[in-house]
Design a protein around this motif. Sequence first.
Motif, PDB file in Angstrom:
ATOM      1  N   GLY A  22       0.885  -1.227  -0.031  1.00 39.47           N
ATOM      2  CA  GLY A  22       0.149   0.257   0.058  1.00 39.47           C
ATOM      3  C   GLY A  22       0.852   1.254   0.176  1.00 39.47           C
ATOM      4  N   VAL A  23       0.320   2.377  -0.420  1.00 42.18           N
ATOM      5  CA  VAL A  23       1.060   3.666  -0.561  1.00 42.18           C
ATOM      6  C   VAL A  23       0.262   4.616   0.320  1.00 42.18           C
ATOM      7  N   ALA A  24       0.852   5.378   0.852  1.00 44.42           N
ATOM      8  CA  ALA A  24       0.231   6.834   1.642  1.00 44.42           C
ATOM      9  C   ALA A  24       1.236   7.982   1.554  1.00 44.42           C
ATOM     10  N   SER A  25       0.760   8.946   1.951  1.00 45.00           N
ATOM     11  CA  SER A  25       1.617  10.132   1.669  1.00 45.00           C
ATOM     12  C   SER A  25       1.641  11.013   3.301  1.00 45.00           C
ATOM     13  N   LEU A  26       2.610  11.508   3.320  1.00 42.75           N
ATOM     14  CA  LEU A  26       2.608  12.615   4.384  1.00 42.75           C
ATOM     15  C   LEU A  26       3.620  13.827   4.049  1.00 42.75           C
ATOM     16  N   LEU A  27       3.655  14.931   4.978  1.00 43.40           N
ATOM     17  CA  LEU A  27       4.643  16.022   4.680  1.00 43.40           C
ATOM     18  C   LEU A  27       5.705  15.762   5.679  1.00 43.40           C
ATOM     19  N   LEU A  28       6.973  16.361   5.320  1.00 48.96           N
ATOM     20  CA  LEU A  28       7.941  16.283   6.514  1.00 48.96           C
ATOM     21  C   LEU A  28       8.677  17.437   6.222  1.00 48.96           C
ATOM     22  N   GLU A  29       9.309  18.168   7.199  1.00 48.64           N
ATOM     23  CA  GLU A  29      10.008  19.407   7.390  1.00 48.64           C
ATOM     24  C   GLU A  29      11.347  19.326   6.643  1.00 48.64           C
ATOM     25  N   ARG A  30      11.689  20.265   5.547  1.00 46.65           N
ATOM     26  CA  ARG A  30      12.696  20.102   4.769  1.00 46.65           C
ATOM     27  C   ARG A  30      14.082  19.915   5.693  1.00 46.65           C
ATOM     28  N   ALA A  31      14.075  20.755   6.789  1.00 44.20           N
ATOM     29  CA  ALA A  31      14.964  21.008   7.342  1.00 44.20           C
ATOM     30  C   ALA A  31      15.769  19.604   7.963  1.00 44.20           C
ATOM     31  N   ARG A  32      14.753  18.801   8.260  1.00 44.07           N
ATOM     32  CA  ARG A  32      14.990  17.491   8.641  1.00 44.07           C
ATOM     33  C   ARG A  32      15.778  16.251   7.845  1.00 44.07           C
ATOM     34  N   VAL A  33      15.918  16.666   6.379  1.00 48.81           N
ATOM     35  CA  VAL A  33      16.268  15.857   5.583  1.00 48.81           C
ATOM     36  C   VAL A  33      17.723  16.295   4.957  1.00 48.81           C
ATOM     37  N   ARG A  34      18.581  15.350   4.720  1.00 53.58           N
ATOM     38  CA  ARG A  34      19.799  15.465   4.201  1.00 53.58           C
ATOM     39  C   ARG A  34      20.145  14.943   2.916  1.00 53.58           C
ATOM     40  N   PRO A  35      20.102  15.559   2.032  1.00 49.78           N
ATOM     41  CA  PRO A  35      20.419  15.074   0.465  1.00 49.78           C
ATOM     42  C   PRO A  35      21.868  15.011   0.480  1.00 49.78           C
ATOM     43  N   LYS A  36      22.353  13.983  -0.440  1.00 53.53           N
ATOM     44  CA  LYS A  36      23.850  13.828  -0.437  1.00 53.53           C
ATOM     45  C   LYS A  36      23.968  13.513  -1.843  1.00 53.53           C
ATOM     46  N   VAL A  37      25.170  13.965  -2.543  1.00 51.73           N
ATOM     47  CA  VAL A  37      25.655  14.049  -3.817  1.00 51.73           C
ATOM     48  C   VAL A  37      27.184  12.957  -3.621  1.00 51.73           C
ATOM     49  N   THR A  38      27.325  11.781  -4.452  1.00 49.14           N
ATOM     50  CA  THR A  38      28.380  11.072  -4.432  1.00 49.14           C
ATOM     51  C   THR A  38      28.843  11.094  -5.914  1.00 49.14           C
ATOM     52  N   LEU A  39      30.252  11.835  -5.979  1.00 48.81           N
ATOM     53  CA  LEU A  39      30.431  11.470  -7.372  1.00 48.81           C
ATOM     54  C   LEU A  39      31.556  10.214  -7.471  1.00 48.81           C
ATOM     55  N   LEU A  40      31.218   9.457  -8.595  1.00 48.52           N
ATOM     56  CA  LEU A  40      32.025   8.205  -8.984  1.00 48.52           C
ATOM     57  C   LEU A  40      32.494   8.513 -10.070  1.00 48.52           C
TER      58      LEU A  40
END
Length: 426
Positions: free
Chosen positions: A399-417
């Motif tokens: 099943g799939v549901a959706s919610l909202l999460l504050e941006r400040a809590r998330v840590r995107p990361k970029v890795t260069l190969l």
Amino acid sequence: MILASQGERDYLALECLAERTIALAQLRKLADPAAGFDPLLEARMRALLPLAVRHGFRIVTNMGAANPLGAGRRVMALSRELGLKVTTAVLSGDDVLSLLEPGMRTIEARGAALSEYGALVSANAYFGAEEMLPALASGAQVIITGRVADPSLFVAPLAHEFKWRLDDWQRLGRATAIGHLLECAGQVTGGYFAEPGLKDVPNLAQLGFPWCDVDAEGNGVLGKVAGTGGAITLRTAKEQLLYEVTDPGGYITPDVVADFSTVSLKESAPDRVAVRGAGGRPRTPTYKVSVGYHAGFVGEGEISYAGAKAVERARLAGEIVRERLRDDVTDLRVDLIGMDSAHRTDFSHSLPYEVRLRVAARTATRELAERVGAEVEALWINGPAGGGGVRRHAQERIGVASLLLERARVRPKVTLLDEDREAQAA
């Protein structure tokens, strides 16, 4: 889907994730930590990498699904196998399962707490252009992401190329309109649009994918690959512009709240549609998060009946299976495909010569789901005469549901190969 600026084909974007796709990919990763990216990644990259190197365009894709870093490493291995020198930038961090709490409420109509759902499988935030820009700035030929909002795969390259500010809401709104038109590939060139006798589309078997030549203001011209089937017209563009858009004046993405109500579409030549004039407002302070959860199992069985009284025999067969499962299965449906399966109403004016019976049930266990198909298979000799062509299937249901999460809590990361080295960017 190709993005272009000033007549050059600069980016090839492959948008490959649906709502449930990433949850299913998480299941594959749980079974095999090396899996979890799009199963077609290798086949597509094997075909595209030599062309990208030869012609100098960049590939941007969300085929990383639940394992973007694994996808990036597979691309690097494939490039070495092909004798190509390729760098790959991987965007990760959209997996936010560890940040969820049982009391968080979903944004579906009933707004239930997560604790009321089944055991969670996945939770992925929809990243946008901002999170992708470090990957693009790295100069990598291939940019692989996990869960990114569909239009953002196109907004990010435009923002990068034209050096737009990330609070330039008007340009971001226009780019989002372009991205939304391109994101479903052949839909804007006539796929999903076609209806014989009403909306005829030529040569669908060779359906061409779209490209868009975009200027620094975020306006563009749609076209399709020369010599291919399909068509780009005002009608195909209008249908795609409104596709899955609940509020055309307030289409929420991670980049902008886009306003499609001011879009102007104009046919400028055969298979050419100019797109201008979308707007935008400041983005929201939250990410949308798609949550996948265990929702039991589905068991199915199908069998065909043909000839005199085919419908009567199929209905009797369905009643037999329903009775055999009555004490163990509560959520069961019996359909005659082509008669009552889609709308649950029989629209036929005369009984068909052949009909296919489908029995399906939601169950708590795989064992019970498999029994549904077994009971249909038993109709061969324990049911009405003349049944044949049995197929049975049981699978876990996500099943799939959706919610909202504050941006400040998330840590995107970029890795260069780059060859055998890995480096992280902020």
